[in-house]
Design a protein around this motif. Structure first.
Motif, PDB file in Angstrom:
ATOM      1  N   ASP A  50      -4.007  -5.780  -3.603  1.00 12.34           N
ATOM      2  CA  ASP A  50      -2.840  -4.918  -3.531  1.00 12.34           C
ATOM      3  C   ASP A  50      -2.132  -5.126  -2.196  1.00 12.34           C
ATOM      4  N   PHE A  51      -0.824  -5.338  -2.250  1.00 18.81           N
ATOM      5  CA  PHE A  51      -0.064  -5.643  -1.043  1.00 18.81           C
ATOM      6  C   PHE A  51      -0.138  -4.516  -0.019  1.00 18.81           C
ATOM      7  N   ASP A  52       0.076  -3.290  -0.451  1.00 18.17           N
ATOM      8  CA  ASP A  52       0.061  -2.165   0.484  1.00 18.17           C
ATOM      9  C   ASP A  52      -1.297  -2.022   1.154  1.00 18.17           C
ATOM     10  N   ALA A  53      -2.361  -2.176   0.371  1.00 18.39           N
ATOM     11  CA  ALA A  53      -3.710  -2.065   0.933  1.00 18.39           C
ATOM     12  C   ALA A  53      -3.978  -3.184   1.936  1.00 18.39           C
ATOM     13  N   ALA A  54      -3.506  -4.392   1.629  1.00 17.44           N
ATOM     14  CA  ALA A  54      -3.696  -5.520   2.549  1.00 17.44           C
ATOM     15  C   ALA A  54      -2.948  -5.287   3.855  1.00 17.44           C
ATOM     16  N   ALA A  55      -1.706  -4.799   3.757  1.00 15.85           N
ATOM     17  CA  ALA A  55      -0.917  -4.535   4.966  1.00 15.85           C
ATOM     18  C   ALA A  55      -1.574  -3.457   5.824  1.00 15.85           C
ATOM     19  N   LYS A  56      -2.078  -2.415   5.194  1.00 16.75           N
ATOM     20  CA  LYS A  56      -2.740  -1.351   5.953  1.00 16.75           C
ATOM     21  C   LYS A  56      -4.022  -1.839   6.608  1.00 16.75           C
ATOM     22  N   ASP A  57      -4.739  -2.731   5.926  1.00  8.90           N
ATOM     23  CA  ASP A  57      -5.951  -3.309   6.507  1.00  8.90           C
ATOM     24  C   ASP A  57      -5.626  -4.084   7.786  1.00  8.90           C
ATOM     25  N   LEU A  58      -4.595  -4.916   7.731  1.00  4.20           N
ATOM     26  CA  LEU A  58      -4.195  -5.695   8.907  1.00  4.20           C
ATOM     27  C   LEU A  58      -3.672  -4.791  10.017  1.00  4.20           C
ATOM     28  N   TYR A  59      -2.925  -3.782   9.628  1.00  4.06           N
ATOM     29  CA  TYR A  59      -2.406  -2.811  10.604  1.00  4.06           C
ATOM     30  C   TYR A  59      -3.556  -2.145  11.358  1.00  4.06           C
ATOM     31  N   ARG A  60      -4.582  -1.727  10.635  1.00  7.27           N
ATOM     32  CA  ARG A  60      -5.720  -1.067  11.286  1.00  7.27           C
ATOM     33  C   ARG A  60      -6.423  -2.016  12.253  1.00  7.27           C
ATOM     34  N   GLN A  61      -6.512  -3.286  11.871  1.00  8.01           N
ATOM     35  CA  GLN A  61      -7.137  -4.264  12.770  1.00  8.01           C
ATOM     36  C   GLN A  61      -6.327  -4.402  14.061  1.00  8.01           C
ATOM     37  N   ILE A  62      -5.021  -4.503  13.931  1.00 11.92           N
ATOM     38  CA  ILE A  62      -4.177  -4.687  15.117  1.00 11.92           C
ATOM     39  C   ILE A  62      -4.226  -3.447  16.005  1.00 11.92           C
ATOM     40  N   LEU A  89       4.906  -0.755  10.091  1.00  8.37           N
ATOM     41  CA  LEU A  89       3.857   0.241  10.316  1.00  8.37           C
ATOM     42  C   LEU A  89       3.583   0.412  11.813  1.00  8.37           C
ATOM     43  N   LEU A  90       3.555  -0.697  12.533  1.00  8.53           N
ATOM     44  CA  LEU A  90       3.321  -0.642  13.974  1.00  8.53           C
ATOM     45  C   LEU A  90       4.459   0.066  14.695  1.00  8.53           C
ATOM     46  N   GLU A  91       5.686  -0.267  14.325  1.00  9.84           N
ATOM     47  CA  GLU A  91       6.832   0.368  14.976  1.00  9.84           C
ATOM     48  C   GLU A  91       6.875   1.865  14.691  1.00  9.84           C
ATOM     49  N   ASP A  92       6.488   2.242  13.480  1.00 13.52           N
ATOM     50  CA  ASP A  92       6.427   3.671  13.148  1.00 13.52           C
ATOM     51  C   ASP A  92       5.395   4.388  14.025  1.00 13.52           C
ATOM     52  N   ALA A  93       4.379   3.656  14.468  1.00 17.56           N
ATOM     53  CA  ALA A  93       3.341   4.224  15.332  1.00 17.56           C
ATOM     54  C   ALA A  93       3.677   4.078  16.814  1.00 17.56           C
ATOM     55  N   GLY A  94       4.892   3.583  17.104  1.00 15.57           N
ATOM     56  CA  GLY A  94       5.311   3.429  18.488  1.00 15.57           C
ATOM     57  C   GLY A  94       4.789   2.183  19.168  1.00 15.57           C
ATOM     58  N   LYS A  95       4.368   1.185  18.375  1.00 18.61           N
ATOM     59  CA  LYS A  95       3.816  -0.060  18.922  1.00 18.61           C
ATOM     60  C   LYS A  95       4.673  -1.230  18.456  1.00 18.61           C
ATOM     61  N   ARG A  96       5.707  -1.551  19.213  1.00 21.41           N
ATOM     62  CA  ARG A  96       6.626  -2.604  18.784  1.00 21.41           C
ATOM     63  C   ARG A  96       6.218  -3.973  19.323  1.00 21.41           C
ATOM     64  N   PRO A  97       6.058  -4.959  18.449  1.00 21.09           N
ATOM     65  CA  PRO A  97       5.805  -6.316  18.936  1.00 21.09           C
ATOM     66  C   PRO A  97       7.000  -6.847  19.722  1.00 21.09           C
ATOM     67  N   VAL A  98       6.735  -7.665  20.722  1.00 19.21           N
ATOM     68  CA  VAL A  98       7.826  -8.300  21.459  1.00 19.21           C
ATOM     69  C   VAL A  98       8.583  -9.261  20.547  1.00 19.21           C
ATOM     70  N   ALA A  99       7.864  -9.897  19.627  1.00 23.10           N
ATOM     71  CA  ALA A  99       8.488 -10.856  18.717  1.00 23.10           C
ATOM     72  C   ALA A  99       7.634 -11.003  17.466  1.00 23.10           C
ATOM     73  N   VAL A 100       8.289 -11.371  16.373  1.00 23.79           N
ATOM     74  CA  VAL A 100       7.616 -11.678  15.112  1.00 23.79           C
ATOM     75  C   VAL A 100       8.074 -13.067  14.680  1.00 23.79           C
ATOM     76  N   ILE A 101       7.127 -13.938  14.356  1.00 21.04           N
ATOM     77  CA  ILE A 101       7.443 -15.292  13.884  1.00 21.04           C
ATOM     78  C   ILE A 101       6.875 -15.445  12.487  1.00 21.04           C
ATOM     79  N   VAL A 102       7.696 -15.889  11.549  1.00 18.99           N
ATOM     80  CA  VAL A 102       7.262 -16.071  10.164  1.00 18.99           C
ATOM     81  C   VAL A 102       7.534 -17.511   9.742  1.00 18.99           C
ATOM     82  N   SER A 103       6.668 -18.042   8.896  1.00 22.00           N
ATOM     83  CA  SER A 103       6.874 -19.415   8.422  1.00 22.00           C
ATOM     84  C   SER A 103       6.446 -19.541   6.959  1.00 22.00           C
ATOM     85  N   GLY A 104       6.975 -20.588   6.309  1.00 24.06           N
ATOM     86  CA  GLY A 104       6.586 -20.876   4.933  1.00 24.06           C
ATOM     87  C   GLY A 104       7.007 -19.821   3.935  1.00 24.06           C
TER      88      GLY A 104
END
Length: 235
Positions: A50-62, A89-104
């Motif tokens: 499930d996409f939402d569950a996967a995103a939340k899992d990664l969010y918790r790790q970060i 999710l991170l920005e909603d928690a007040g944790k903004r990445p300096v940059a996001v890089i996406v590929s493929g």
């Protein structure tokens, strides 16, 4: 001074070792390669599909790993889609990445409607061969492929059943990279609609796994984009 943290989000079928080919080139960063359950160091955990569950899992790790150092996120293919949701999710928690890089990945809304994770094995293998990235010795070894197949199917379901079309744009600046032979490469700037920050894009020669042919350039993009964005005042 602490090194900036770089969180790596793997592609379908990947794990925390998927970017080993690039890690020696990222010595300016504390590199943290994440992975979803059911593979690598998390082999004993049940797979997610499930996409939402996967995103939340990664969010918790970060959230569990970030320090007071600046950080950025890089994701390839499925990892790129997840990077968008995780960043929100991170920005909603007040944790903004300096940059996001996406590929493929050409971004939300452009994927053809398909459910490759439901294909029978011969058709599923054909799709994997079209994408590349999976060594022939795995595909041709029935026992070995049987080990990887459930992971691949679960990840394809995550990637193909994402609900990102209406995803709000992130605040963080975003850099998109694609291979010249990828589907929808001509629409790479679709990603521009998903950030309120600076946007840049680049196309490199190759197919879906072009990153394995261009590790120095990918590492250079990550480093230079981070340093440019870190030097800019953040609103």
């Amino acid at each position: 001074m602490k090194k900036p943290q770089l969180f790596l989000l793997h592609f379908a079928g990947g794990n925390c070792y998927s970017f080993q080919f690039m890690k020696p080139l990222l010595h300016d960063f504390e590199v943290i390669a994440l992975e979803l359950p059911g593979r690598g160091r998390r082999m004993d955990e049940p797979l997610l599909n499930d996409f939402d569950a996967a995103a939340k899992d990664l969010y918790r790790q970060i959230i569990g790993d970030i320090t007071d150092a600046p950080f950025l996120i890089y994701g390839h293919s499925m990892g790129a889609s997840l990077a968008l949701r995780v960043t929100n999710l991170l920005e909603d928690a007040g944790k903004r990445p300096v940059a996001v890089i996406v590929s493929g990945n050409a971004g939300p809304g452009l994927e053809r409607s398909r459910m490759r994770y439901l294909l029978d094995r011969p058709e599923f293998i054909k799709e994997l061969e079209l994408l590349g990235g999976l060594p022939p010795e795995i595909i041709e070894n029935e026992e070995l492929f049987g080990f990887f197949e459930p992971v691949l199917r679960a990840d394809f379901e995550i990637a193909e059943r994402n609900n990102l079309v209406s995803e709000p744009p992130i605040q963080s600046p975003l850099y998109a990279v694609m291979g010249s032979m990828e589907e929808n490469v001509e629409r790479i700037d679709n990603w521009m609609a998903y950030t309120r920050g600076r946007f840049a894009s680049e196309v490199l020669e190759g197919d879906h796994f072009f990153i394995q042919r261009h590790p120095h350039r990918i590492a250079g993009i990550i480093s230079s984009f981070y340093h440019r964005m870190y030097a800019m005042p953040q609103s």
